[in-house]
Design an enzyme around this catalytic site. Structure first.
Site, PDB file in Angstrom:
ATOM      1  N   HIS A 116     -37.781 -21.701  16.222  1.00  0.00           N
ATOM      2  CA  HIS A 116     -36.316 -21.695  16.192  1.00  0.00           C
ATOM      3  C   HIS A 116     -35.699 -21.739  17.589  1.00  0.00           C
ATOM      4  O   HIS A 116     -34.474 -21.816  17.704  1.00  0.00           O
ATOM      5  CB  HIS A 116     -35.819 -20.445  15.458  1.00  0.00           C
ATOM      6  CG  HIS A 116     -36.145 -20.451  13.990  1.00  0.00           C
ATOM      7  ND1 HIS A 116     -35.598 -21.353  13.112  1.00  0.00           N
ATOM      8  CD2 HIS A 116     -36.981 -19.677  13.267  1.00  0.00           C
ATOM      9  CE1 HIS A 116     -36.059 -21.126  11.896  1.00  0.00           C
ATOM     10  NE2 HIS A 116     -36.915 -20.109  11.961  1.00  0.00           N
TER      11      HIS A 116
ATOM     12  N   HIS B  76      -7.333  -3.350   5.069  1.00  0.00           N
ATOM     13  CA  HIS B  76      -6.759  -2.000   4.985  1.00  0.00           C
ATOM     14  C   HIS B  76      -7.557  -1.172   3.989  1.00  0.00           C
ATOM     15  O   HIS B  76      -7.938  -0.028   4.265  1.00  0.00           O
ATOM     16  CB  HIS B  76      -5.290  -2.088   4.556  1.00  0.00           C
ATOM     17  CG  HIS B  76      -4.702  -0.791   4.060  1.00  0.00           C
ATOM     18  ND1 HIS B  76      -4.977  -0.284   2.801  1.00  0.00           N
ATOM     19  CD2 HIS B  76      -3.882   0.111   4.643  1.00  0.00           C
ATOM     20  CE1 HIS B  76      -4.343   0.862   2.633  1.00  0.00           C
ATOM     21  NE2 HIS B  76      -3.670   1.121   3.737  1.00  0.00           N
ATOM     22  N   ASN B  77      -7.827  -1.737   2.818  1.00  0.00           N
ATOM     23  CA  ASN B  77      -8.564  -1.006   1.789  1.00  0.00           C
ATOM     24  C   ASN B  77     -10.006  -0.741   2.214  1.00  0.00           C
ATOM     25  O   ASN B  77     -10.576   0.294   1.881  1.00  0.00           O
ATOM     26  CB  ASN B  77      -8.539  -1.774   0.467  1.00  0.00           C
ATOM     27  CG  ASN B  77      -7.189  -1.683  -0.220  1.00  0.00           C
ATOM     28  OD1 ASN B  77      -6.178  -1.419   0.411  1.00  0.00           O
ATOM     29  ND2 ASN B  77      -7.173  -1.921  -1.512  1.00  0.00           N
TER      30      ASN B  77
ATOM     31  N   SER C  59       0.826  -1.203   0.000  1.00  0.00           N
ATOM     32  CA  SER C  59       0.000   0.000   0.000  1.00  0.00           C
ATOM     33  C   SER C  59       0.859   1.250   0.000  1.00  0.00           C
ATOM     34  O   SER C  59       1.894   1.309   0.654  1.00  0.00           O
ATOM     35  CB  SER C  59      -0.918   0.022   1.226  1.00  0.00           C
ATOM     36  OG  SER C  59      -1.706   1.200   1.232  1.00  0.00           O
TER      37      SER C  59
ATOM     38  N   ARG D  21     -38.677 -15.214  15.936  1.00  0.00           N
ATOM     39  CA  ARG D  21     -38.199 -16.404  15.220  1.00  0.00           C
ATOM     40  C   ARG D  21     -38.792 -17.676  15.801  1.00  0.00           C
ATOM     41  O   ARG D  21     -39.150 -18.615  15.078  1.00  0.00           O
ATOM     42  CB  ARG D  21     -36.665 -16.472  15.269  1.00  0.00           C
ATOM     43  CG  ARG D  21     -35.972 -15.360  14.490  1.00  0.00           C
ATOM     44  CD  ARG D  21     -34.458 -15.453  14.585  1.00  0.00           C
ATOM     45  NE  ARG D  21     -33.951 -16.572  13.795  1.00  0.00           N
ATOM     46  CZ  ARG D  21     -33.351 -17.641  14.276  1.00  0.00           C
ATOM     47  NH1 ARG D  21     -33.184 -17.770  15.600  1.00  0.00           N
ATOM     48  NH2 ARG D  21     -32.914 -18.586  13.480  1.00  0.00           N
TER      49      ARG D  21
ATOM     50  N   LYS E 153      -4.360  -6.739   3.682  1.00  0.00           N
ATOM     51  CA  LYS E 153      -4.384  -5.625   2.718  1.00  0.00           C
ATOM     52  C   LYS E 153      -5.813  -5.301   2.307  1.00  0.00           C
ATOM     53  O   LYS E 153      -6.186  -4.130   2.131  1.00  0.00           O
ATOM     54  CB  LYS E 153      -3.554  -5.994   1.484  1.00  0.00           C
ATOM     55  CG  LYS E 153      -3.599  -4.957   0.352  1.00  0.00           C
ATOM     56  CD  LYS E 153      -3.174  -3.580   0.801  1.00  0.00           C
ATOM     57  CE  LYS E 153      -2.845  -2.659  -0.376  1.00  0.00           C
ATOM     58  NZ  LYS E 153      -3.936  -2.465  -1.315  1.00  0.00           N
TER      59      LYS E 153
ATOM     60  N   GLU F   7      -9.943   2.088   4.424  1.00  0.00           N
ATOM     61  CA  GLU F   7      -9.706   3.251   3.558  1.00  0.00           C
ATOM     62  C   GLU F   7     -11.017   3.763   2.962  1.00  0.00           C
ATOM     63  O   GLU F   7     -11.259   4.975   2.912  1.00  0.00           O
ATOM     64  CB  GLU F   7      -8.730   2.850   2.458  1.00  0.00           C
ATOM     65  CG  GLU F   7      -8.374   3.934   1.464  1.00  0.00           C
ATOM     66  CD  GLU F   7      -7.480   3.391   0.364  1.00  0.00           C
ATOM     67  OE1 GLU F   7      -7.782   3.649  -0.823  1.00  0.00           O
ATOM     68  OE2 GLU F   7      -6.491   2.695   0.689  1.00  0.00           O
TER      69      GLU F   7
END
Length: 481
Positions: A463, A191-192, A131, A457, A188, A195
């Site tokens: 459930h 990270h993006n 980066s 539910r 990475k 960003e």
């Protein structure tokens, strides 16, 4: 061909050639290869004037032969099919112990697949996030390698030398082993994703300054420059302060208004390359909430519907009332942005931690924010505190409740509430800021309305649900009987 190169780089586009220049500038001889020979020649025409230690290779077999063993080769080509094509061509030429590195923006699942292929061929494969863009690649990026630890250790002398440096006397390299398998590309990707959130939140605050407070672009720029000197100091805050002040150079625009700003001429439709979407999908698969990042991805998607938005704006203009001006203090906007950033970064760190556990990456979570302090797009003063938070509490569950940040959350959350309330009443969309607030409020609330969902539910689908005083015991009630 005699093996003289210390490393090799495949792909002479902007990132590849700049990374090669960086490696060479640290005293290494670097072999160069590009599918199109003319591109390599272009690089060499510039480099010969500099007397650089490059070995340009027209054929891939000559490129491999030029590198000392164990070979350290970095692929910097287009992610996806382009990377697969290079690996398929070079795999038969490599020998046991050689190290092949994918430095592109690969999807982490592709890296897992390529790791399996490498084991069949007996060479090592490393998925490595890089980066910092063009400038970072050339002078010092943040580097996120993952995969076989022994292979990464052999790469570290070069990676440490070329990475960005931070800390006292700039001695701390922004590179660390991110974990086994596809950990490098996963980190990475996150990270993006962060960003995306950071950029969207900054854009929303800028909109509140410019449209909400009716502050001219040059004054907005000055506000960002001031913020950059304090706790919000970061590459993106600094960058926004620079670009907001740029005047339009278009001749037709200048003829009408010599003082026109470029911001007013830019189409409000943001592009994306997919890493934000990957982050959102990965979070859903792992089961970690990242609403700030997801809101930022959604904001880019809705921005792309510009024609539809223009029609909708015209159709609702007389029906939906919006305030032309809002009342907020500059410090309130700064605190709101800081609070929202805490939420977004907390979400990213939680995602990395959960993925490490599920994918068995064995990532040292606390080492990750440390390497983001320099070289990368999200580099910020703020990351020093995140690094400190994990040093204080290595098993930290969430930054929001950490010793380092709990006081900051208490200090800035009121401003985030006020800013979002003001924006909402004025009809100014702030999706990422709102998502950050919802995350903060939900995470710090002892009892959420999920008990209603649990009962619903069970009522419509049997459930079952848990009682507060009997955790782990699931029971069913005949609600409608």
């Amino acid at each position: 061909m005699t093996a003289t190169a210390d490393a090799g780089v495949i792909g002479m586009a902007v990132m590849g050639r700049n990374l090669a220049k960086n490696i060479e500038s640290r005293g290494n001889t670097v072999a160069l290869y590009n599918r199109t020979w003319a591109v390599t020649q272009e690089v060499m025409q510039w480099e010969h004037a500099q007397g650089a230690r490059f070995v340009p290779c027209k054929e891939l077999k000559d490129f491999v032969a030029a590198i000392k063993r164990p070979r350290r080769i970095i692929i910097m080509v287009q992610a996806g099919k382009g990377t697969d094509a290079v690996i398929e061509q070079i795999a038969p030429l490599l020998e046991e112990g050689d190290i092949l590195v994918d430095g592109g923006n690969a999807h982490w699942a592709d890296t897992d697949r390529r790791n399996a292929l490498a084991k069949q061929w007996k060479f090592h494969f490393v998925g490595m996030g890089v980066s910092g863009g063009e400038e970072g690649a050339r002078i010092g990026p943040s580097i996120m390698p993952g995969g076989d630890r022994a292979a990464v250790d052999k790469l570290m002398p070069i990676l440490t030398a070329i990475s960005a440096k931070v800390g006292k006397d700039n001695q701390e390299p922004c590179v660390t082993w991110c974990g086994e398998g596809s950990a490098g590309h996963f980190v990475k990707m996150v990270h993006n994703g962060i960003e995306y959130a950071d950029m969207q939140m900054i854009a929303e605050v800028y909109d509140l300054l410019h449209r909400g407070l009716q502050m001219p672009h040059d004054q907005c720029a000055q506000t960002f420059r001031t913020w950059n000197e304090g706790e919000l100091g970061s590459f993106l805050i600094e960058l926004t302060g620079i670009i907001a002040d740029r005047k339009d150079s278009d001749p037709k625009t200048l003829a009408k208004d010599p003082d026109a700003f470029l911001f007013d001429a830019i189409r409000d439709s943001a592009g994306q390359k997919g890493t934000g979407k990957w982050t959102t999908v990965a979070a859903l698969e792992v089961g970690v909430p990242i609403p700030s990042i997801t809101a930022a991805v959604d904001a880019r998607l809705i921005s792309s519907l510009q024609k539809e938005r223009l029609v909708a704006a015209k159709a609702t203009k007389k029906l939906i009332k919006r305030k032309k001006r809002i009342k907020l203090a500059i410090d309130e906007l700064a605190n709101a942005l800081y609070s929202a950033k805490i939420a977004a970064y907390a979400q990213g760190m939680c995602l990395i931690k959960a993925a490490s556990e599920q994918h068995k990456y064995h990532t040292d979570i606390g080492s990750i924010p440390a390497i983001w302090r320099g070289g990368c797009i999200i580099r910020a003063v703020f990351l020093d505190r995140i690094t400190t938070a994990f040093k204080k509490q290595p098993d930290l569950a969430n930054l929001v409740a950490s010793e380092e940040f709990v006081g900051e959350v208490a200090r800035t959350l009121p401003a985030l509430r006020k800013v979002i309330a003001t924006a909402s009443l004025a009809g100014i969309p702030v999706p990422a800021l709102s998502a950050s607030l919802a995350y903060m409020e939900s995470y710090t609330t002892a009892r959420l309305p999920a008990y209603v969902i649990q009962a619903q539910r069970d009522a419509f689908g049997s459930h079952t649900y848990e009682r507060l005083k009997k955790p782990g015991t699931f029971i069913h009630t005949e609600w409608l009987g």
